[in-house]
Enzyme design. Structure first.
Site, PDB file in Angstrom:
ATOM      1  N   GLU A   1    -103.586  -6.310  37.174  1.00 43.78           N
ATOM      2  CA  GLU A   1    -103.180  -6.614  35.798  1.00 43.78           C
ATOM      3  C   GLU A   1    -101.703  -7.027  35.757  1.00 43.78           C
ATOM      4  O   GLU A   1    -100.881  -6.464  36.470  1.00 43.78           O
ATOM      5  CB  GLU A   1    -103.401  -5.354  34.956  1.00 43.78           C
TER       6      GLU A   1
ATOM      7  N   CYS B   1    -103.247   0.015  36.811  1.00 46.07           N
ATOM      8  CA  CYS B   1    -101.983   0.628  37.215  1.00 46.07           C
ATOM      9  C   CYS B   1    -102.105   1.112  38.641  1.00 46.07           C
ATOM     10  O   CYS B   1    -103.151   1.633  39.025  1.00 46.07           O
ATOM     11  CB  CYS B   1    -101.704   1.869  36.374  1.00 46.07           C
TER      12      CYS B   1
HETATM   13  N1  ACO Z   1     -88.222  -2.629  48.718  1.00 48.83           N
HETATM   14  C1  ACO Z   1     -88.624  -3.719  49.410  1.00 48.83           C
HETATM   15  N2  ACO Z   1     -89.926  -3.953  49.725  1.00 48.83           N
HETATM   16  C2  ACO Z   1     -90.835  -3.072  49.321  1.00 48.83           C
HETATM   17  C3  ACO Z   1     -90.485  -1.894  48.603  1.00 48.83           C
HETATM   18  C4  ACO Z   1     -89.104  -1.692  48.313  1.00 48.83           C
HETATM   19  N3  ACO Z   1     -88.686  -0.598  47.653  1.00 48.83           N
HETATM   20  N4  ACO Z   1     -91.591  -1.189  48.340  1.00 48.83           N
HETATM   21  C5  ACO Z   1     -92.616  -1.893  48.871  1.00 48.83           C
HETATM   22  N5  ACO Z   1     -92.161  -3.024  49.461  1.00 48.83           N
HETATM   23  C6  ACO Z   1     -92.972  -4.053  50.144  1.00 48.83           C
HETATM   24  C7  ACO Z   1     -92.655  -4.045  51.616  1.00 48.83           C
HETATM   25  O1  ACO Z   1     -92.857  -5.337  52.124  1.00 48.83           O
HETATM   26  C8  ACO Z   1     -93.674  -3.082  52.147  1.00 48.83           C
HETATM   27  O2  ACO Z   1     -94.006  -3.287  53.487  1.00 48.83           O
HETATM   28  P1  ACO Z   1     -93.011  -2.740  54.648  1.00 48.83           P
HETATM   29  O3  ACO Z   1     -92.620  -1.330  54.296  1.00 48.83           O
HETATM   30  O4  ACO Z   1     -93.852  -2.831  55.873  1.00 48.83           O
HETATM   31  O5  ACO Z   1     -91.844  -3.668  54.653  1.00 48.83           O
HETATM   32  C9  ACO Z   1     -94.885  -3.405  51.302  1.00 48.83           C
HETATM   33  O6  ACO Z   1     -94.356  -3.723  50.022  1.00 48.83           O
HETATM   34  C10 ACO Z   1     -95.886  -2.275  51.197  1.00 48.83           C
HETATM   35  O7  ACO Z   1     -95.213  -1.046  51.062  1.00 48.83           O
HETATM   36  P2  ACO Z   1     -95.972   0.342  50.998  1.00 48.83           P
HETATM   37  O8  ACO Z   1     -95.183   1.379  51.726  1.00 48.83           O
HETATM   38  O9  ACO Z   1     -97.375   0.153  51.437  1.00 48.83           O
HETATM   39  O10 ACO Z   1     -95.971   0.617  49.428  1.00 48.83           O
HETATM   40  P3  ACO Z   1     -95.680   1.971  48.645  1.00 48.83           P
HETATM   41  O11 ACO Z   1     -96.538   3.065  49.154  1.00 48.83           O
HETATM   42  O12 ACO Z   1     -94.233   2.230  48.607  1.00 48.83           O
HETATM   43  O13 ACO Z   1     -96.242   1.598  47.202  1.00 48.83           O
HETATM   44  C11 ACO Z   1     -95.922   0.756  45.001  1.00 48.83           C
HETATM   45  C12 ACO Z   1     -95.898   0.421  46.518  1.00 48.83           C
HETATM   46  C13 ACO Z   1     -97.280   1.325  44.641  1.00 48.83           C
HETATM   47  C14 ACO Z   1     -95.684  -0.498  44.205  1.00 48.83           C
HETATM   48  C15 ACO Z   1     -94.793   1.800  44.769  1.00 48.83           C
HETATM   49  O14 ACO Z   1     -93.567   1.182  44.970  1.00 48.83           O
HETATM   50  C16 ACO Z   1     -94.801   2.429  43.385  1.00 48.83           C
HETATM   51  O15 ACO Z   1     -95.593   3.306  43.098  1.00 48.83           O
HETATM   52  N6  ACO Z   1     -93.870   1.984  42.497  1.00 48.83           N
HETATM   53  C17 ACO Z   1     -93.727   2.557  41.164  1.00 48.83           C
HETATM   54  C18 ACO Z   1     -94.879   2.157  40.266  1.00 48.83           C
HETATM   55  C19 ACO Z   1     -95.092   0.650  40.238  1.00 48.83           C
HETATM   56  O16 ACO Z   1     -94.164  -0.113  40.057  1.00 48.83           O
HETATM   57  N7  ACO Z   1     -96.358   0.237  40.402  1.00 48.83           N
HETATM   58  C20 ACO Z   1     -96.774  -1.156  40.341  1.00 48.83           C
HETATM   59  C21 ACO Z   1     -96.830  -1.586  38.914  1.00 48.83           C
HETATM   60  S1  ACO Z   1     -97.749  -3.101  38.710  1.00 48.83           S
HETATM   61  C22 ACO Z   1     -99.368  -2.600  38.413  1.00 48.83           C
HETATM   62  O17 ACO Z   1     -99.561  -1.408  38.194  1.00 48.83           O
HETATM   63  C23 ACO Z   1    -100.501  -3.579  38.448  1.00 48.83           C
END
Ligand code: ACO
Ligand code: ZN
Length: 284
Positions: free
Chosen positions: A184, A150
Site C-alpha cells: 500500500e 502495514c
Molecule cells: N538505512 C538504509 N537502508 C536500509 C535501512 C536503513 N535504515 N533499513 C533497511 N534498509 C534497506 C537495506 O538495503 C537493507 O538491506 P541490507 O541491510 O542488506 O543493506 C534492506 O532494506 C532490508 O533490510 P532488513 O534488515 O531486511 O529490513 P528491516 O528488518 O530493518 O525492516 C522495515 C525494514 C520493515 C521497513 C523497518 O525499517 C521498519 O519497521 N520501519 C518502521 C516502519 C516502516 O516504516 N514500515 C514501512 C512503512 S510502508 C508500508 O507499511 C507499506
C-alpha cells in the site's frame, strides 16, 4: 475528542519495556492519555496489553498464559514461525499490535478498525515462547490488490534481514493466491529502501536465470514469476537504469555495476523463507 498530542503528532511515550528490550518510540501512538505521564510503559510481549506501572504489569505477567500470537501457525523453520491472525476474531490483540506499530510509523492511521485485516506475524522461538519480530497486515479484500497494508520490524531487530523475510513472505502468499501484489502507498522512507532492495535482488536473480537458459525475459514474465505488479517491475528497472531502447525495441539489461552489487548482496543474505514450508490456503 482527540488527544492534543495526536493533533500535534508529538511523541507521547518515552520508553517502552517489551520482553527483555527497552524501546524508544519514534512517533505518536494513541495509548490512553494518562500513559504519556509515565516514564516507562510496560507491554506484555505475548498478549501485547500495556501497563503504566511495574506492579500491575508484574501481576499481569503472573497470570498471562499466552506464549505465541493468538492465531494459526502457518510457517515454521528452524528458528522462525509465522502466525495468521484475523483482526475480527482477535480484535484486542490486533489493536494492541497496531498501537505498538504506530510508535514506529508516521503516516498510517489504522488502529481501531482491525476487522478488515489479516495480520501475518513473524516470531522467533525459544523455550519461553514465540517472540514477536515483526509483522505485516493485509486487507482481506483489497480493491487495489495490495498484498501488504502495514509492515514493521520491531526496532531491536531492524537491519538484520527480517524485513526482507516479511516482504518475501507477502509475495509468497500472493504467488499462492495467483495474484500480483504490491504494498500500500505511500511507503515510508525505510519501507521504500527495503522494497527496492527486495525487488531489484529478485529481478536480477530471475534475469540471470533466464540469461543462463539463453532465454528472453519480458516485463510480464518477471511480474508473474515474482508476483509483482508490472508497474513495480517497471519502476524498479527504471530506477536502476536497466531498460534500454535499441533498434525500436525495449530491452532489459543488467549493468556491470548492478551485477557487482548483486554479488555482494547475495553473500550477505543468510536466511530465506522456504515456500515449501508455508501451510496456507487463501481465505475464502
Ligand atoms: N538505512 C538504509 N537502508 C536500509 C535501512 C536503513 N535504515 N533499513 C533497511 N534498509 C534497506 C537495506 O538495503 C537493507 O538491506 P541490507 O541491510 O542488506 O543493506 C534492506 O532494506 C532490508 O533490510 P532488513 O534488515 O531486511 O529490513 P528491516 O528488518 O530493518 O525492516 C522495515 C525494514 C520493515 C521497513 C523497518 O525499517 C521498519 O519497521 N520501519 C518502521 C516502519 C516502516 O516504516 N514500515 C514501512 C512503512 S510502508 C508500508 O507499511 C507499506
Ligand atoms: Zn500478557
Amino acid at each position: 475528542t482527540q488527544n492534543p498530542a495526536e493533533i500535534a503528532r508529538i511523541r507521547n511515550i518515552s520508553t517502552v519495556q517489551f520482553g527483555k528490550y527497552d524501546l524508544f518510540p519514534w512517533y505518536f501512538s494513541p495509548y490512553p492519555e494518562e500513559f504519556s505521564q509515565e516514564d516507562v510503559v510496560y507491554i506484555c510481549e505475548f498478549c501485547l496489553s500495556y501497563y503504566g506501572n511495574l506492579k500491575s504489569f508484574t501481576r499481569h505477567r503472573h497470570k498471562c498464559t499466552l506464549q505465541h500470537p493468538p492465531g494459526n501457525e502457518i510457517y515454521r523453520d528452524d528458528l522462525i514461525s509465522f502466525y495468521e491472525i484475523d483482526g475480527r476474531r482477535q480484535r484486542t490483540w490486533c489493536r494492541n499490535l497496531c498501537l505498538i506499530s504506530k510508535m514506529f510509523l508516521d503516516h498510517k492511521t489504522l488502529y481501531y478498525d482491525v476487522d478488515p485485516f489479516l495480520f501475518y506475524v513473524m516470531t522467533c522461538r525459544d523455550d519461553k515462547g514465540c517472540h514477536l519480530l515483526g509483522y505485516f497486515s493485509k486487507e482481506k479484500e483489497s480493491a487495489d490488490n495490495y498484498n501488504v497494508a502495514c509492515i514493521l520490524t520491531l526496532p531491536q531487530y531492524q537491519r538484520k534481514g527480517y524485513g526482507r523475510l516479511l516482504i518475501q513472505f507477502s509475495y509468497e502468499l500472493s504467488k499462492i493466491e495467483g495474484k500480483l501484489g504490491s504494498p500500500e502507498k505511500p511507503l515510508s522512507d525505510l519501507g521504500l529502501l527495503s522494497y527496492r532492495q527486495y525487488w531489484i535482488e529478485n529481478i536480477v536473480d530471475l534475469l540471470l536465470e533466464y540469461h543462463d537458459k539463453d532465454d528472453r525475459c519480458s516485463l510480464d514474465t518477471i511480474a508473474s514469476k515474482l508476483a509483482m505488479t508490472t508497474q513495480d517491475v517497471e519502476h524498479t528497472l527504471q530506477a536502476y537504469k536497466m531498460q534500454i531502447y535499441h533498434k525500436s525495441e525495449h530491452k532489459i539489461i543488467i549493468p556491470n555495476s548492478q551485477l557487482e552489487s548483486h554479488e555482494k548482496r547475495k553473500k550477505k543474505v543468510r536466511r530465506f523463507i522456504d515456500p515449501d514450508r508455508i501451510q496456507w490456503k487463501p481465505p475464502v
